[in-house]
Design a protein around this motif. Structure first.
Motif, mmCIF file in Angstrom:
data_model
loop_
_atom_site.group_PDB
_atom_site.id
_atom_site.type_symbol
_atom_site.label_atom_id
_atom_site.label_comp_id
_atom_site.label_asym_id
_atom_site.label_seq_id
_atom_site.Cartn_x
_atom_site.Cartn_y
_atom_site.Cartn_z
ATOM 1 N N LEU A 274 -13.391 70.722 -27.445
ATOM 2 C CA LEU A 274 -13.533 69.617 -28.395
ATOM 3 C C LEU A 274 -13.387 68.253 -27.715
ATOM 4 C CD1 LEU A 274 -14.010 68.730 -31.309
ATOM 5 C CD2 LEU A 274 -11.552 68.988 -31.715
ATOM 6 N N MET A 275 -12.461 68.138 -26.762
ATOM 7 C CA MET A 275 -12.299 66.851 -26.089
ATOM 8 C C MET A 275 -13.601 66.440 -25.407
ATOM 9 S SD MET A 275 -9.686 65.501 -23.178
ATOM 10 C CE MET A 275 -10.720 65.289 -21.755
ATOM 11 N N ALA A 276 -14.206 67.335 -24.667
ATOM 12 C CA ALA A 276 -15.456 67.017 -23.974
ATOM 13 C C ALA A 276 -16.557 66.659 -24.967
ATOM 14 C CB ALA A 276 -15.894 68.180 -23.088
ATOM 15 N N ALA A 277 -16.534 67.283 -26.131
ATOM 16 C CA ALA A 277 -17.558 67.008 -27.140
ATOM 17 C C ALA A 277 -17.411 65.621 -27.753
ATOM 18 C CB ALA A 277 -17.524 68.069 -28.241
ATOM 19 N N THR A 278 -16.213 65.034 -27.632
ATOM 20 C CA THR A 278 -16.007 63.687 -28.168
ATOM 21 C C THR A 278 -16.324 62.616 -27.123
ATOM 22 O OG1 THR A 278 -13.655 63.614 -27.611
ATOM 23 C CG2 THR A 278 -14.249 64.459 -29.815
ATOM 24 N N LEU A 279 -16.846 63.043 -25.998
ATOM 25 C CA LEU A 279 -17.291 62.125 -24.951
ATOM 26 C C LEU A 279 -18.796 62.289 -24.780
ATOM 27 C CD1 LEU A 279 -14.472 62.869 -22.358
ATOM 28 C CD2 LEU A 279 -14.694 60.798 -23.756
ATOM 29 N N GLY A 280 -19.458 61.220 -24.430
ATOM 30 C CA GLY A 280 -20.891 61.279 -24.195
ATOM 31 C C GLY A 280 -21.287 60.225 -23.182
ATOM 32 N N ARG A 281 -22.570 60.066 -23.011
ATOM 33 C CA ARG A 281 -23.117 59.050 -22.114
ATOM 34 C C ARG A 281 -24.203 58.278 -22.852
ATOM 35 N NH1 ARG A 281 -20.100 58.368 -17.465
ATOM 36 N NH2 ARG A 281 -19.166 60.369 -16.988
ATOM 37 N N ASP A 282 -24.240 56.961 -22.625
ATOM 38 C CA ASP A 282 -25.318 56.161 -23.213
ATOM 39 C C ASP A 282 -26.533 56.216 -22.292
ATOM 40 O OD1 ASP A 282 -24.882 54.300 -21.145
ATOM 41 O OD2 ASP A 282 -23.896 52.835 -22.447
ATOM 42 N N GLU A 283 -27.586 55.489 -22.662
ATOM 43 C CA GLU A 283 -28.838 55.527 -21.898
ATOM 44 C C GLU A 283 -28.685 55.013 -20.470
ATOM 45 O OE1 GLU A 283 -28.411 51.869 -24.302
ATOM 46 O OE2 GLU A 283 -28.530 53.966 -24.893
ATOM 47 N N ASP A 284 -27.628 54.246 -20.203
ATOM 48 C CA ASP A 284 -27.371 53.743 -18.848
ATOM 49 C C ASP A 284 -26.381 54.618 -18.085
ATOM 50 O OD1 ASP A 284 -29.053 51.502 -19.250
ATOM 51 O OD2 ASP A 284 -27.406 50.420 -20.230
ATOM 52 N N GLY A 285 -25.945 55.714 -18.694
ATOM 53 C CA GLY A 285 -25.008 56.610 -18.035
ATOM 54 C C GLY A 285 -23.547 56.242 -18.213
ATOM 55 N N ASN A 286 -23.263 55.224 -19.018
ATOM 56 C CA ASN A 286 -21.874 54.810 -19.254
ATOM 57 C C ASN A 286 -21.182 55.778 -20.203
ATOM 58 O OD1 ASN A 286 -22.096 52.308 -17.751
ATOM 59 N ND2 ASN A 286 -23.324 51.563 -19.470
ATOM 60 N N LEU A 287 -19.892 56.011 -19.949
ATOM 61 C CA LEU A 287 -19.098 56.897 -20.786
ATOM 62 C C LEU A 287 -18.958 56.325 -22.193
ATOM 63 C CD1 LEU A 287 -17.367 59.496 -20.790
ATOM 64 C CD2 LEU A 287 -15.409 58.048 -20.199
ATOM 65 N N VAL A 288 -19.171 57.160 -23.197
ATOM 66 C CA VAL A 288 -19.013 56.776 -24.596
ATOM 67 C C VAL A 288 -17.907 57.637 -25.188
ATOM 68 C CG1 VAL A 288 -20.118 56.697 -26.876
ATOM 69 C CG2 VAL A 288 -21.445 56.151 -24.821
ATOM 70 N N ARG A 289 -16.885 56.977 -25.702
ATOM 71 C CA ARG A 289 -15.773 57.659 -26.358
ATOM 72 C C ARG A 289 -16.036 57.631 -27.859
ATOM 73 N NH1 ARG A 289 -14.085 54.892 -21.952
ATOM 74 N NH2 ARG A 289 -12.603 55.952 -20.568
ATOM 75 N N LYS A 290 -16.079 58.811 -28.489
ATOM 76 C CA LYS A 290 -16.487 58.911 -29.888
ATOM 77 C C LYS A 290 -15.338 59.195 -30.850
ATOM 78 C CE LYS A 290 -20.746 61.143 -28.389
ATOM 79 N NZ LYS A 290 -21.568 62.355 -28.561
ATOM 80 N N SER A 291 -14.099 59.281 -30.339
ATOM 81 C CA SER A 291 -13.000 59.777 -31.174
ATOM 82 C C SER A 291 -12.305 58.704 -32.004
ATOM 83 C CB SER A 291 -11.985 60.527 -30.315
ATOM 84 O OG SER A 291 -11.481 59.701 -29.296
ATOM 85 N N GLY A 292 -13.048 57.674 -32.366
ATOM 86 C CA GLY A 292 -12.531 56.702 -33.313
ATOM 87 C C GLY A 292 -12.033 55.417 -32.684
ATOM 88 N N VAL A 293 -11.518 54.566 -33.559
ATOM 89 C CA VAL A 293 -11.017 53.256 -33.150
ATOM 90 C C VAL A 293 -9.566 53.102 -33.587
ATOM 91 C CG1 VAL A 293 -13.313 52.190 -33.240
ATOM 92 C CG2 VAL A 293 -11.818 52.050 -35.251
ATOM 93 N N MET A 294 -8.899 52.155 -32.943
ATOM 94 C CA MET A 294 -7.514 51.849 -33.252
ATOM 95 C C MET A 294 -7.445 50.428 -33.803
ATOM 96 S SD MET A 294 -6.445 54.746 -32.216
ATOM 97 C CE MET A 294 -4.672 54.701 -32.290
ATOM 98 N N GLY A 295 -6.393 50.147 -34.548
ATOM 99 C CA GLY A 295 -6.253 48.804 -35.102
ATOM 100 C C GLY A 295 -4.815 48.458 -35.415
#
Length: 188
Positions: free
Chosen positions: A138-159
């Motif tokens: 699941l952790m790996a599934a919440t990570l991805g890459r954008d079109e430029d290869g940059n890491l995308v963290r998908k597990s939400g935001v903090m505030g």
């Protein structure tokens, strides 16, 4: 949308909290946000950091992680990737939203939740290995890459909580962007 315009962004799909440092947070009928502190009755309530790894590094740092928000659309995306059955609060969030692209918001965006509560988005949640205790991979599934290869963290935001108030399932979410130039979210 104008830089400081308010716009209906979506709705609160679920609210959750846990008085102890557990990953899964049980759903509640409502939660109370307390200005400058976070979610009343949650283990991360406080002016200074409460996340255990952050406390070990420097317990005097300001708590930029008072409220964790995840978009319910992530649960749908993960189900399509072979992680079915995820429910609100299971990934540690306090507020599960629907209809708000949380990951696209700039730092400093204000979210009005319900009648009074206001949360300022401080950054991205960095997914941790505890997610694999829910479902392996699941952790790996919440990570991805954008079109430029940059890491995308998908597990939400903090505030952080700017204005307190009760937040309930079905409450409207208004989105107020900060004035430009906008800063992309980074992990906090």
């Amino acid at each position: 949308m104008a830089s400081t315009a308010r716009e209906l962004g979506g709705i609160v799909a679920a609210v959750s909290r846990s008085a102890t440092h557990t990953l899964v947070k049980p759903n509640e009928a409502s939660i109370r946000l307390v200005a400058g502190l976070g979610v009343d009755g949650d283990a991360h309530l406080g002016e200074t950091v409460k996340h255990r790894s952050h406390v070990r590094r420097d317990p005097t740092r300001p708590n930029l992680r008072q409220v964790h928000l995840i978009h319910s659309e992530l649960h749908d995306e993960l189900a399509e990737q072979g992680f079915p059955g995820l429910v609100a609060g299971e990934m540690g969030e306090n507020v599960t939203t629907t209809g708000v692209d949380l990951l696209a918001l700039p730092a400093g965006t204000r979210l009005r939740l319900g009648d009074a509560a206001v949360v300022e988005v401080t950054g991205l949640r960095n997914p941790c290995a505890q997610l694999d205790t829910i479902q392996p991979g699941l952790m790996a599934a919440t990570l991805g890459r954008d079109e430029d290869g940059n890491l995308v963290r998908k597990s939400g935001v903090m505030g952080i909580v700017l204005a307190g108030g009760d937040v309930r399932v079905g409450d409207a979410i208004e989105v107020e962007l900060p004035p430009p130039p906008h800063r992309a979210l980074a992990t906090v």
